[in-house]
Design an enzyme around this catalytic site. Sequence first.
Site: not given
Ligand code: 5RP
Length: 227
Positions: A85, A88, A107
């Site tokens: 996963d 941020d 998640e």
């Molecule tokens: C979704 C998340 C994502 O994994 C996180 O926001 C990262 O997203 P991105 O790869 O688009 O920057 O936690 O809820």
Amino acid sequence: MTDANVAKRAAAYAAADLVEDGMTIGLGSGSTFLFVLERLSERIREEGLAVRGAPTSTATAEAATAKGIPLVSLDEVTRLDMAIDGADEVDPDKHLIKGGGAAHTRERLVAATADELIVIVGEDKMVHVLGEVFRLPVEVLPFGWTHARRRIEATDCTTQLRKRDGAPLVTDNGNWILDCAYDGIREPAALAEILDATVGVVDHGLFVNMAGRIVVANDDGDVRVVC
Ligand code: 5RP
């Protein structure tokens, strides 16, 4: 491809290459994770890789299906070999802020079922202190949400209801998101404990002591792994 996408793809491909034949894995959400699906689909075609994935969002389920990746629901499995996963923000203790895509509740459930949560990020997401830049997403029940907001704001933050097209954004679980601005989250475990116990909060984006390996890539596509 933009520099940011070079980094996202490099991290995602490196993580997708950790998947072994026969594994059942958790499929994360977000733009970085989409590159994992791209690489898994390539490996299925080229190597005949057998893999099944439990998705963390309807968006991921749709994208995985479009790429020919077989799905399982979380309730069909007792454990997952790994979950991959995005995040941020990642701090030096590998604590995370997640939920930029409003999928953090599922998640967390998927990650908690996995033997290891492998996190994929660009270098720009590695921070010294969580929450100095990114606002912490908190999923709240729409019913009585202003009371949840008041309780959350008592933890020293300001909140903003996340909107899409002028209306509250509705998560896959039918709830709303409050994006919470802190002046840095210096004690993530303590804050997570308070939010866990806050009435009206469904889940928050602080992932404390959940991450295994962090696969980090820079804009040149160089990859390093933080264990
Ligand atoms: C979704 C998340 C994502 O994994 C996180 O926001 C990262 O997203 P991105 O790869 O688009 O920057 O936690 O809820």
